[in-house]
Motif scaffolding. Structure first.
Motif, PDB file in Angstrom:
ATOM      1  N   ASP A 185       0.823  -1.207   0.000  1.00 52.90           N
ATOM      2  CA  ASP A 185       0.000   0.000   0.000  1.00 52.90           C
ATOM      3  C   ASP A 185       0.861   1.262   0.000  1.00 52.90           C
ATOM      4  N   THR A 186       1.933   1.262   0.758  1.00 52.87           N
ATOM      5  CA  THR A 186       2.762   2.472   0.819  1.00 52.87           C
ATOM      6  C   THR A 186       3.454   2.731  -0.511  1.00 52.87           C
ATOM      7  N   HIS A 187       3.799   1.676  -1.250  1.00 51.93           N
ATOM      8  CA  HIS A 187       4.422   1.884  -2.562  1.00 51.93           C
ATOM      9  C   HIS A 187       3.402   2.381  -3.583  1.00 51.93           C
ATOM     10  N   LEU A 188       2.152   1.961  -3.458  1.00 51.98           N
ATOM     11  CA  LEU A 188       1.114   2.502  -4.331  1.00 51.98           C
ATOM     12  C   LEU A 188       1.004   4.008  -4.149  1.00 51.98           C
ATOM     13  N   HIS A 189       1.120   4.481  -2.911  1.00 54.68           N
ATOM     14  CA  HIS A 189       1.072   5.917  -2.639  1.00 54.68           C
ATOM     15  C   HIS A 189       2.368   6.606  -3.061  1.00 54.68           C
ATOM     16  N   ARG A 190       3.494   5.995  -2.716  1.00 54.98           N
ATOM     17  CA  ARG A 190       4.793   6.656  -2.892  1.00 54.98           C
ATOM     18  C   ARG A 190       5.226   6.680  -4.347  1.00 54.98           C
ATOM     19  N   ILE A 191       5.054   5.600  -5.073  1.00 56.78           N
ATOM     20  CA  ILE A 191       5.577   5.498  -6.434  1.00 56.78           C
ATOM     21  C   ILE A 191       4.468   5.505  -7.470  1.00 56.78           C
ATOM     22  N   GLY A 192       3.349   4.848  -7.163  1.00 56.73           N
ATOM     23  CA  GLY A 192       2.245   4.855  -8.100  1.00 56.73           C
ATOM     24  C   GLY A 192       1.626   3.489  -8.291  1.00 56.73           C
ATOM     25  N   ALA A 193       0.440   3.480  -8.900  1.00 48.56           N
ATOM     26  CA  ALA A 193      -0.330   2.247  -9.022  1.00 48.56           C
ATOM     27  C   ALA A 193       0.398   1.166  -9.814  1.00 48.56           C
ATOM     28  N   ASN A 194       1.281   1.577 -10.718  1.00 48.75           N
ATOM     29  CA  ASN A 194       1.969   0.613 -11.576  1.00 48.75           C
ATOM     30  C   ASN A 194       3.460   0.521 -11.264  1.00 48.75           C
ATOM     31  N   TYR A 195       3.813   0.683  -9.989  1.00 43.06           N
ATOM     32  CA  TYR A 195       5.229   0.656  -9.621  1.00 43.06           C
ATOM     33  C   TYR A 195       5.886  -0.688  -9.924  1.00 43.06           C
ATOM     34  N   GLU A 196       5.083  -1.757 -10.007  1.00 44.06           N
ATOM     35  CA  GLU A 196       5.669  -3.066 -10.304  1.00 44.06           C
ATOM     36  C   GLU A 196       6.015  -3.233 -11.773  1.00 44.06           C
ATOM     37  N   GLN A 197       5.697  -2.232 -12.597  1.00 42.69           N
ATOM     38  CA  GLN A 197       6.111  -2.266 -13.996  1.00 42.69           C
ATOM     39  C   GLN A 197       7.452  -1.580 -14.207  1.00 42.69           C
ATOM     40  N   LEU A 198       7.952  -0.868 -13.201  1.00 46.82           N
ATOM     41  CA  LEU A 198       9.277  -0.258 -13.316  1.00 46.82           C
ATOM     42  C   LEU A 198      10.328  -1.365 -13.429  1.00 46.82           C
ATOM     43  N   PRO A 199      11.390  -1.149 -14.186  1.00 45.42           N
ATOM     44  CA  PRO A 199      12.380  -2.212 -14.397  1.00 45.42           C
ATOM     45  C   PRO A 199      12.922  -2.828 -13.110  1.00 45.42           C
ATOM     46  N   ILE A 200      13.158  -2.017 -12.075  1.00 42.72           N
ATOM     47  CA  ILE A 200      13.744  -2.573 -10.844  1.00 42.72           C
ATOM     48  C   ILE A 200      12.765  -3.483 -10.122  1.00 42.72           C
ATOM     49  N   ASN A 201      11.468  -3.257 -10.320  1.00 41.86           N
ATOM     50  CA  ASN A 201      10.448  -4.051  -9.633  1.00 41.86           C
ATOM     51  C   ASN A 201       9.795  -5.106 -10.520  1.00 41.86           C
ATOM     52  N   ALA A 202      10.005  -5.018 -11.819  1.00 41.22           N
ATOM     53  CA  ALA A 202       9.307  -5.900 -12.739  1.00 41.22           C
ATOM     54  C   ALA A 202       9.823  -7.333 -12.655  1.00 41.22           C
ATOM     55  N   PRO A 203       8.943  -8.312 -12.639  1.00 36.77           N
ATOM     56  CA  PRO A 203       9.386  -9.710 -12.666  1.00 36.77           C
ATOM     57  C   PRO A 203      10.155 -10.007 -13.948  1.00 36.77           C
ATOM     58  N   GLN A 204      11.038 -10.982 -13.878  1.00 35.79           N
ATOM     59  CA  GLN A 204      11.780 -11.404 -15.059  1.00 35.79           C
ATOM     60  C   GLN A 204      11.192 -12.694 -15.626  1.00 35.79           C
ATOM     61  N   CYS A 205       9.897 -12.854 -15.434  1.00 30.94           N
ATOM     62  CA  CYS A 205       9.147 -13.972 -16.003  1.00 30.94           C
ATOM     63  C   CYS A 205       7.852 -13.391 -16.554  1.00 30.94           C
ATOM     64  N   PRO A 206       7.109 -14.128 -17.387  1.00 32.27           N
ATOM     65  CA  PRO A 206       5.872 -13.580 -17.966  1.00 32.27           C
ATOM     66  C   PRO A 206       4.866 -13.156 -16.897  1.00 32.27           C
ATOM     67  N   VAL A 207       4.124 -12.070 -17.176  1.00 33.09           N
ATOM     68  CA  VAL A 207       3.072 -11.577 -16.289  1.00 33.09           C
ATOM     69  C   VAL A 207       1.739 -11.670 -17.022  1.00 33.09           C
ATOM     70  N   HIS A 208       0.751 -12.286 -16.387  1.00 31.21           N
ATOM     71  CA  HIS A 208      -0.583 -12.412 -16.973  1.00 31.21           C
ATOM     72  C   HIS A 208      -1.596 -11.981 -15.910  1.00 31.21           C
ATOM     73  N   SER A 209      -1.879 -10.688 -15.863  1.00 33.03           N
ATOM     74  CA  SER A 209      -2.702 -10.125 -14.799  1.00 33.03           C
ATOM     75  C   SER A 209      -3.914  -9.425 -15.381  1.00 33.03           C
ATOM     76  N   TYR A 210      -4.995  -9.387 -14.593  1.00 32.67           N
ATOM     77  CA  TYR A 210      -6.194  -8.643 -14.987  1.00 32.67           C
ATOM     78  C   TYR A 210      -6.198  -7.223 -14.411  1.00 32.67           C
ATOM     79  N   ASN A 211      -5.151  -6.831 -13.687  1.00 34.08           N
ATOM     80  CA  ASN A 211      -5.051  -5.444 -13.235  1.00 34.08           C
ATOM     81  C   ASN A 211      -4.776  -4.566 -14.450  1.00 34.08           C
TER      82      ASN A 211
END
Length: 493
Positions: A343-369
């Motif tokens: 929750d704090t990262h959603l506020h601090r960085i943004g709703a899609n912070y997990e798409q940033l390269p440092i946070n992005a998984p290095q495997c396929p992502v299949h999400s409905y978000n």
């Protein structure tokens, strides 16, 4: 200058060539600046937004990339893919930090140190959020915000208050174990690469056969533990406020990659029910005599960030990020952090912070978000809802994380159920008497007296003496003497 040596043409963030980085568009040489100088306006706007909100805790941090390598077969305890075979390596990122200090804080002030790890596994990101201590100050998430507020700046003065810290600690006896560690020289590590890291929390593992285990992670520095004394740490505040950051960066840049050995404590699932204290209490450790650490792997950090802001500041860690074969436990602090960190990262960085390269998984992502500010990743014509009959991704029930059963009970606000050894002072007493050397004990007293001295009120000082007397009578007497109280006053306290 040849074309090969000519620097590239400067552009704005849209790639449009920039006419000037020196002169604003004005009405004549002395006239006003015009609003339609878009390049100037964009530079100002971006500059005004260069800083994302700093972390409420763990604000000042350093980080590095590396890998985790499995060195022992652990398949009898977990089915986690990244731990599935000896020799398997998983890329990772580590962030070390202070807890209470702000972005500009000096590295060597007395504070626990964060030890956050992100493993880019083949089944998604696995985050392990810990500290350089095996315990924590409180055991219920309801007290976490109050604890942190007691370490932060006061509303009226805008200054941090030792009085507030000791006021909170002495009114919360469960803090005694962690405060004993903090007030020892372990509260001022000499280098990030010369401190251990711990999951602190208890987690669960499940093997391929469905058997479950309770586990704790211990990352032991191969470089050896080294700490500053109070005088050394204070001197370094003015000499080099970025000392720990510089040490980590310089070591990796010189090819001296720091390494940690991962040791696991593993408790059979059934042992927790009648263990002599609550094994999920974050203020306590599991004695090694009961559950000896087992070495299973190593962590090596061998690459510095290319951009500190993009990788260290924008990295986001959350204990809710678990991979199949690894789960949570009934640790009440862990339950709160599962919600809080994401929750704090959603506020601090943004709703899609997990798409940033440092946070992005290095495997396929299949999400409905979907959508939200700064969305980059998308799935094209994939259905945007589930269930659907158009080939959208489907959940896999076999990937359920390990869990535990709970007896039917009335919803309420409960302390942990008491066990035989659920005393807040037993483990800090053992740490002081049985683990610390005479020099360690001398430094502990020196550090306590310095921290609880002139800036702490007399009433709180008396509680400080009582607090340490509960840990050990001789320790309480030494603290009393250091604070200027007589033996009689100390015993009365």
């Amino acid at each position: 200058m040849t074309d090969d040596l000519r620097p590239p043409t400067a552009t704005n963030d849209s790639g449009i060539p920039t006419p000037s980085d020196e002169f604003s568009l004005t009405v004549g040489p002395g006239g006003p600046t015009v609003l339609h100088d878009h390049h100037l306006v964009q530079k100002i706007q971006h500059f005004n937004r260069e800083r994302i909100p700093e972390r409420v805790v763990h604000a000042k941090g350093s980080g590095a990339h590396g890998f985790f390598e499995v060195t022992a077969d652990v398949t009898e305890w977990t089915s986690a893919s990244f731990l599935s075979e000896v020799g398997k390596r998983t890329p990772m990122f580590a962030r070390f930090s202070q807890v209470a200090g702000e972005l500009g804080s000096a590295d060597t002030v007395r504070d626990p140190r964060g030890f956050a790890l992100k493993f880019y596994t083949d089944e998604g990101n696995y985050d392990l959020v810990g500290n350089n201590t095996p315990t924590f100050f409180v055991r219920d998430a309801s007290k976490f915000e109050d604890f942190i507020h007691s370490q932060k700046r006061m509303a009226d003065t805008g200054m941090r208050s030792n009085d507030a810290q000791w006021d909170f600690w002495t009114l919360s006896p469960e803090t005694a174990h962690q405060v004993t560690i903090l007030m020892s020289d372990r509260g001022t590590p000499r280098a990030y690469r010369r401190m251990n890291g711990y999951s602190s929390h208890t987690y669960s593992w499940k093997n391929a056969g469905g058997e479950r285990f309770w586990v704790k992670y211990h990352f032991k520095t191969v470089q050896g533990v080294e700490n500053f004394t109070l005088a050394e740490a204070d001197a370094m505040v003015s000499e080099d406020p970025d000392f720990l950051r510089r040490d980590l960066w310089d070591a990796i840049a010189a090819g001296d990659a720091p390494e940690w050995r991962l040791e696991m404590q593993i408790m059979p699932f059934e042992d927790a029910a009648d263990y002599r204290f609550n094994p999920f209490d974050l203020t306590k450790v599991w004695p090694h005599a009961d559950y000896p650490p087992i070495t299973i792997g190593r962590m090596v950090l061998d690459r510095n960030p290319a951009n500190h802001f993009a990788e260290v500041e924008q990295s986001g860690f959350a204990p809710a990020r678990l991979v199949p074969g690894i789960g949570l436990s009934p640790d009440k602090m862990l339950m709160g952090r599962v919600f809080s960190y994401h929750d704090t990262h959603l506020h601090r960085i943004g709703a899609n912070y997990e798409q940033l390269p440092i946070n992005a998984p290095q495997c396929p992502v299949h999400s409905y978000n979907k959508d939200g500010a700064m969305t980059y990743r998308h799935a094209g014509a994939q259905p945007v809802y589930s269930p659907n009959s158009y080939g959208g991704p489907r959940a896999d029930p076999s990937k359920e994380l390990p869990s535990w059963s709970v007896e039917a009970a009335e919803i309420g606000r409960y302390a942990y159920e008491k066990h035989a050894d659920d005393d807040d002072f037993v483990q800090p007493r053992a740490l002081y008497r049985d683990v610390m050397t005479p020099t360690d004990r001398d430094h502990l007293v020196t550090n306590i007296v310095a921290h609880a001295g002139d800036r702490v009120s007399a009433d709180v000082q008396r509680r400080v003496i009582e607090y340490w007397t509960n840990v050990d009578a001789e320790l309480g007497g030494r603290v009393a003497a250091g604070l200027g109280y007589s033996e009689a006053a100390a015993s009365a306290a």
